[in-house]
Design a protein around this motif. Sequence first.
Motif, PDB file in Angstrom:
ATOM      1  N   ARG A 114     -57.586 -30.027 -57.686  1.00 60.30           N
ATOM      2  CA  ARG A 114     -57.820 -31.120 -56.730  1.00 60.30           C
ATOM      3  C   ARG A 114     -56.568 -31.966 -56.555  1.00 60.30           C
ATOM      4  O   ARG A 114     -56.202 -32.323 -55.428  1.00 60.30           O
ATOM      5  CB  ARG A 114     -58.989 -31.982 -57.193  1.00 60.30           C
ATOM      6  N   GLU A 133     -59.701 -30.384 -62.078  1.00 56.87           N
ATOM      7  CA  GLU A 133     -58.948 -31.613 -61.805  1.00 56.87           C
ATOM      8  C   GLU A 133     -57.525 -31.317 -61.315  1.00 56.87           C
ATOM      9  O   GLU A 133     -57.037 -31.941 -60.368  1.00 56.87           O
ATOM     10  CB  GLU A 133     -58.915 -32.486 -63.062  1.00 56.87           C
ATOM     11  N   GLN A 176     -54.661 -32.563 -53.071  1.00 57.42           N
ATOM     12  CA  GLN A 176     -54.639 -33.938 -52.566  1.00 57.42           C
ATOM     13  C   GLN A 176     -53.223 -34.452 -52.387  1.00 57.42           C
ATOM     14  O   GLN A 176     -52.946 -35.186 -51.438  1.00 57.42           O
ATOM     15  CB  GLN A 176     -55.443 -34.849 -53.486  1.00 57.42           C
ATOM     16  N   SER A 223     -57.471 -29.981 -48.567  1.00 55.13           N
ATOM     17  CA  SER A 223     -58.669 -29.754 -49.377  1.00 55.13           C
ATOM     18  C   SER A 223     -58.431 -28.534 -50.259  1.00 55.13           C
ATOM     19  O   SER A 223     -57.892 -27.529 -49.781  1.00 55.13           O
ATOM     20  CB  SER A 223     -59.872 -29.490 -48.469  1.00 55.13           C
ATOM     21  N   PRO A 224     -58.862 -28.581 -51.533  1.00 53.41           N
ATOM     22  CA  PRO A 224     -58.697 -27.405 -52.387  1.00 53.41           C
ATOM     23  C   PRO A 224     -59.702 -26.299 -52.078  1.00 53.41           C
ATOM     24  O   PRO A 224     -59.545 -25.172 -52.531  1.00 53.41           O
ATOM     25  CB  PRO A 224     -58.922 -27.954 -53.794  1.00 53.41           C
TER      26      PRO A 224
END
Length: 162
Positions: free
Chosen positions: A101, A98, A105, A110-111
């Motif tokens: 990301r 989490e 974001q 994009s991770p």
Amino acid sequence: MRGVLRFAPLLLLLGAANPAPPFPEIDLIRVRKAARIMELWSNDSLVRVIEHIQLGDEPVGPKRFEGDERTPEGRYVIDWGNPDSAYHLSLHISYPNEADRAYAQARRRSPGGMIMIHGQPNGRAGVRVPGDWTDGCIAVSDDEIEALWQAVPDGTPIQINP
């Protein structure tokens, strides 16, 4: 155990005993990127150290974005294995979490994903690619990934440190 169970019917048919894993079931993997080692733990005991692990092309610093060729840092889990990998077996690391990301974001990036512990590329007959060469994964020898395949169940925590 992933590898033993998959081939157990064949082994019984051939009259062979189930091969024992080279070490007990692993319940924690700890990676020290700078030292290029992977520690395998079982019941609070260090049972094996894999040396000379290979990392992404940009090994210093945590993975932040798709394509940065860095290996993640943090706490994840091994959540599935791929017996049909382009490498000699692979175990998936649950990156991104989490926080990963959210970081990406917030920067409209994009991770990335599909970070694995894997063996060497298929078709190399046990020859190791030199240096750090992955896109962010952790590469080990083919023999080492075979041992990990047998001893590391889904859900095993992995701590990746700088």
